[in-house]
Design a protein around this motif. Structure first.
Motif, mmCIF file in Angstrom:
data_model
loop_
_atom_site.group_PDB
_atom_site.id
_atom_site.type_symbol
_atom_site.label_atom_id
_atom_site.label_comp_id
_atom_site.label_asym_id
_atom_site.label_seq_id
_atom_site.Cartn_x
_atom_site.Cartn_y
_atom_site.Cartn_z
ATOM 1 N N ARG A 153 0.820 -1.220 0.000
ATOM 2 C CA ARG A 153 0.000 0.000 0.000
ATOM 3 C C ARG A 153 0.846 1.258 0.000
ATOM 4 O O ARG A 153 0.454 2.288 -0.532
ATOM 5 C CB ARG A 153 -0.939 0.001 1.215
ATOM 6 C CG ARG A 153 -2.015 -1.074 1.096
ATOM 7 C CD ARG A 153 -2.807 -1.207 2.396
ATOM 8 N NE ARG A 153 -3.729 -2.322 2.329
ATOM 9 C CZ ARG A 153 -4.956 -2.257 1.834
ATOM 10 N NH1 ARG A 153 -5.418 -1.121 1.370
ATOM 11 N NH2 ARG A 153 -5.731 -3.325 1.821
ATOM 12 N N ALA A 200 -6.135 0.471 -4.178
ATOM 13 C CA ALA A 200 -5.707 -0.819 -3.628
ATOM 14 C C ALA A 200 -6.985 -1.619 -3.438
ATOM 15 O O ALA A 200 -7.962 -1.127 -2.856
ATOM 16 C CB ALA A 200 -4.988 -0.628 -2.306
ATOM 17 N N GLN A 201 -6.970 -2.856 -3.924
ATOM 18 C CA GLN A 201 -8.188 -3.659 -3.852
ATOM 19 C C GLN A 201 -8.561 -3.874 -2.386
ATOM 20 O O GLN A 201 -7.742 -4.344 -1.593
ATOM 21 C CB GLN A 201 -7.945 -4.998 -4.549
ATOM 22 C CG GLN A 201 -9.201 -5.776 -4.792
ATOM 23 C CD GLN A 201 -8.915 -7.194 -5.265
ATOM 24 O OE1 GLN A 201 -7.836 -7.730 -5.046
ATOM 25 N NE2 GLN A 201 -9.901 -7.800 -5.894
ATOM 26 N N GLU A 202 -9.799 -3.535 -2.064
ATOM 27 C CA GLU A 202 -10.258 -3.608 -0.673
ATOM 28 C C GLU A 202 -10.078 -5.007 -0.094
ATOM 29 O O GLU A 202 -9.596 -5.185 1.014
ATOM 30 C CB GLU A 202 -11.741 -3.217 -0.652
ATOM 31 C CG GLU A 202 -12.257 -2.764 0.681
ATOM 32 C CD GLU A 202 -13.732 -2.414 0.568
ATOM 33 O OE1 GLU A 202 -14.476 -2.836 1.457
ATOM 34 O OE2 GLU A 202 -14.124 -1.754 -0.429
ATOM 35 N N ARG A 203 -10.459 -6.021 -0.885
ATOM 36 C CA ARG A 203 -10.374 -7.399 -0.379
ATOM 37 C C ARG A 203 -9.193 -8.141 -0.983
ATOM 38 O O ARG A 203 -9.182 -9.378 -1.047
ATOM 39 C CB ARG A 203 -11.691 -8.125 -0.642
ATOM 40 C CG ARG A 203 -12.225 -7.978 -2.043
ATOM 41 C CD ARG A 203 -13.637 -8.534 -2.176
ATOM 42 N NE ARG A 203 -14.080 -8.499 -3.546
ATOM 43 C CZ ARG A 203 -14.902 -7.593 -4.070
ATOM 44 N NH1 ARG A 203 -15.349 -6.598 -3.327
ATOM 45 N NH2 ARG A 203 -15.275 -7.661 -5.337
ATOM 46 N N GLY A 204 -8.167 -7.400 -1.419
ATOM 47 C CA GLY A 204 -7.027 -8.020 -2.086
ATOM 48 C C GLY A 204 -6.297 -9.027 -1.209
ATOM 49 O O GLY A 204 -5.998 -10.143 -1.628
ATOM 50 N N TRP A 205 -6.014 -8.624 0.030
ATOM 51 C CA TRP A 205 -5.284 -9.521 0.924
ATOM 52 C C TRP A 205 -6.134 -10.750 1.285
ATOM 53 O O TRP A 205 -5.641 -11.889 1.254
ATOM 54 C CB TRP A 205 -4.881 -8.770 2.199
ATOM 55 C CG TRP A 205 -4.379 -9.682 3.276
ATOM 56 C CD1 TRP A 205 -3.120 -10.206 3.380
ATOM 57 C CD2 TRP A 205 -5.131 -10.216 4.368
ATOM 58 N NE1 TRP A 205 -3.050 -11.029 4.478
ATOM 59 C CE2 TRP A 205 -4.263 -11.050 5.101
ATOM 60 C CE3 TRP A 205 -6.460 -10.056 4.793
ATOM 61 C CZ2 TRP A 205 -4.680 -11.731 6.247
ATOM 62 C CZ3 TRP A 205 -6.867 -10.735 5.929
ATOM 63 C CH2 TRP A 205 -5.980 -11.566 6.646
ATOM 64 N N GLY A 235 -3.186 -8.059 6.131
ATOM 65 C CA GLY A 235 -3.848 -7.044 5.295
ATOM 66 C C GLY A 235 -3.320 -5.638 5.526
ATOM 67 O O GLY A 235 -3.819 -4.684 4.924
ATOM 68 N N SER A 239 -1.811 -6.032 -0.953
ATOM 69 C CA SER A 239 -3.077 -6.020 -1.669
ATOM 70 C C SER A 239 -2.767 -6.130 -3.162
ATOM 71 O O SER A 239 -1.684 -6.588 -3.538
ATOM 72 C CB SER A 239 -3.865 -4.738 -1.373
ATOM 73 O OG SER A 239 -5.117 -4.769 -2.028
#
Ligand SMILES: C[S@@+](CC[C@H](N)C(=O)[O-])C[C@H]1O[C@@H](n2cnc3c(N)ncnc32)[C@H](O)[C@@H]1O
Length: 248
Positions: A153, A200-205, A235, A239
């Motif tokens: 991030r 950054a993808q919110e649910r990436g992690w 997280g 991400s």
């Protein structure tokens, strides 16, 4: 086993067989990444799409099936024979052309494509400031590009500043896991595109973790190092950068 795969936030991906997708694994959850990227990137029906670093072709199958797109699945490390088998087994060989090539030296026609996508591969070549401008040659004016690429991030300035749990597993390659803002600036500085979204993808992690757990369940212990990295991260840093732009 497939309960983890049925997700209301990924309705299109949920219709695919997770065992099929896991068997093509070259990196985390390509269909989820693509489906989320397509929130920011419209694929017009029948669009001509260049899939950059398409691996064994899962995302190209998805683009053909879901949107009727004509797709050029272009990849360097995967042989044409291997990707062609995947495409043919899925019955989309009339829509997907498999091409073994380096995206840094493509021989496609000028302005051949309406859309370019790159799922979990841009980090291998996109850091070179010359790559986006050279790829834009084959995109028509007004055409769109979208990437999903692993990110931290925040940027780090030295190897020691890279989170220890990341550098222990990824080493120097984490230097290419740029933040979304880094990619936005790299693209905006060219003057050749307008960046239309960058996040950054919110649910990436959590998606990455779910995918890795599913891989590990198929082959216990095989994903231990990546699981350790993701669990240590929680997280906080990891991400995927999701970036889209339109060609001026
Ligand atoms: C992590 S894999 C992801 C593959 C696929 N997109 C997926 O998500 O399953 C990265 C891919 O980038 C491709 N790649 C790396 N450098 C490339 C280059 N210069 N030109 C074309 N493909 C490249 C590799 O061949 C590899 O298949």
């Amino acid at each position: 086993m497939s309960g983890w795969w049925q997700r209301t936030d990924y309705p299109r991906s949920s219709t695919y067989d997770p065992e099929w997708l896991l068997s093509l694994d070259m990196g985390p959850n390509p269909l989820w990444l693509l489906e989320d990227l397509l929130v920011d990137l419209v694929i017009p029906p029948g669009a001509r799409v260049l899939d950059l670093g398409s691996g064994l072709g899962a995302t190209s199958v998805f683009l053909a099936r879901e949107f009727g797109a004509e797709v050029w699945a272009t990849d360097l490390w995967v042989s044409e024979a291997a990707a062609t088998k995947v495409i043919a087994d899925c019955g989309v060989e009339d829509l997907v052309h498999v091409v073994n090539a380096d995206v840094r030296s493509l021989s496609y026609d000028n302005e051949q494509f309406d859309v370019m996508v790159s799922i979990d591969s841009w980090e291998y070549f996109g850091t070179d400031d010359r790559v986006l401008p050279s790829l834009l040659r084959v995109l028509r004016p007004g055409g769109r590009i979208g990437i999903a690429t692993p990110c931290l991030r925040e940027e780090f300035a030295t190897y020691e500043e890279c989170p220890a749990h990341v550098r222990e597993v990824v080493g120097w390659e984490a230097a290419a896991w740029h933040s979304p803002d880094w990619w936005r600036a790299q693209w905006a500085r060219t003057g050749l595109v307008d960046v239309t979204s960058c996040r950054a993808q919110e649910r990436g992690w959590s998606d990455w973790l779910a995918w890795t757990q599913a891989l590990d369940a198929r082959d216990p212990g095989s994903q231990r190092a990546v699981l350790d990295m993701l669990e240590a991260d929680g997280g906080a840093n990891l991400s995927f950068a999701m970036v889209t732009a339109v060609k001026r």
